[in-house]
Design an enzyme around this catalytic site. Structure first.
Site, PDB file in Angstrom:
ATOM      1  CE  LYS A 191      -3.138   3.098   0.370  1.00  0.00           C
ATOM      2  NZ  LYS A 191      -4.005   3.315   1.518  1.00  0.00           N
TER       3      LYS A 191
ATOM      4  CE  LYS B 230      -2.297   8.579   7.412  1.00  0.00           C
ATOM      5  NZ  LYS B 230      -2.695   7.250   6.854  1.00  0.00           N
TER       6      LYS B 230
END
Length: 303
Positions: A169, A237
């Site tokens: 991911k 993030k």
């Protein structure tokens, strides 16, 4: 199956509805009960704590903001670890830090349960329509056993041992950030050099330049909202996790680090609550070029 689903945010909320529509019994939990209205209307039950969502569940899903939040959901007071036990499976869809993913999975297995990391990609329309892509790491037999249920939310790709789903991911988001930045540079260069924007877009969706970003995300630039469904706060993030993974792997990743700096500049210039594609607006503003284009654009989160 009886499923506890913790985290009903931008992706988790719509994705979990597909599990209910697929015939499974859900107990849902979120910091904001208002996010559960559709789920409760379809027969889901409400849990006031993660531990309550775990009780009686065959599978427990979590999908929260990031490492700090998933650590609290698992290890905090009335967290998942306080209630999970033998025969249960924890599936985490959070974009997480790989070392924390492995540590939490070890904690879960110490309780006699199984752990799968299965973060997703595919934007809000993918979550709504059940065609997200899930990258699964962990015990392969467990993934195969649960595949019919998991695939109600989209395709499942088994990647290997615990943590490989999260790494995949991060690599996916790494490429997206590079593509988004490059898309802005290419479109602005073409338009400023005299190519009409509609012609440039059509040409850059084919051949060697083709990318999902050019197909799926460019309309958010053309409309001028730059996709508020995923904010620059979230981008920063994720890019922090990506650069951390590069550091852990010992890779140079020079382009990734430059792109992280571009997103940081967009974050500082426009604000962390603004849409992810403001990295393209940086290029527009610097060149004095507008990539607005009239069209019947439907925001992807409404498709």
């Amino acid at each position: 199956m009886r499923i506890g689903f913790i985290g009903l945010g931008t992706m988790g909320g719509p994705a979990s509805l597909n599990l209910i529509k697929g015939g499974h019994e859900l107990t849902v939990c979120d910091l904001d009960r208002g996010r559960a209205e559709k789920h409760l209307a379809l027969g889901a039950k409400w849990a006031s704590t993660p531990a309550e969502a775990v009780q009686g569940a065959d599978v427990i899903y979590t999908m929260v903001f990031g490492p700090k939040q998933i650590d609290a959901v698992l290890r905090g007071e009335n967290g998942v670890l306080s209630a999970i036990g033998p025969g249960q499976v924890w599936i985490d869809m959070t974009t997480n830090e790989p070392a924390l993913t492995r540590a939490l999975a070890a904690d879960v297995r110490a309780k006699g349960a199984e752990a799968i990391d299965a973060p997703v990609t595919g934007a809000v329309d993918g979550a709504r329509n059940g065609n997200m892509t899930q990258f699964a790491g962990g015990d392969e037999a467990t993934v195969e056993r649960l595949r019919p249920m998991m695939e109600l939310m989209g395709a499942v790709h088994y990647m290997g041992p615990t943590g490989t789903g999260v790494i995949t991911k991060l690599a996916s988001n790494q490429l997206w950030a590079i593509h988004a930045t490059a898309m802005g540079e290419a479109l602005v260069m073409a338009v400023k050099s005299g190519v009409e924007l509609p012609r440039a877009w059509e040409a850059l969706k084919i051949g060697a330049a083709e990318s999902w970003c050019m197909h799926h995300d460019a309309p958010s630039v053309f409309q001028g909202h730059y996709d508020p469904s995923f904010t620059l706060d979230l981008c920063m993030k994720d890019l922090g996790l990506i650069v951390g993974a590069c550091d852990a792997a010992g890779t140079e990743s020079s382009v990734t680090r430059l792109v992280r700096d571009r997103f940081q500049k967009a974050h500082e210039t426009y604000g962390g609550d603004k849409g992810e594609l403001h990295v393209v607006r940086l290029e527009e503003d610097a060149a004095g070029v507008s990539l607005r284009m009239d069209g019947d654009w439907v925001p992807h989160w409404e498709k």
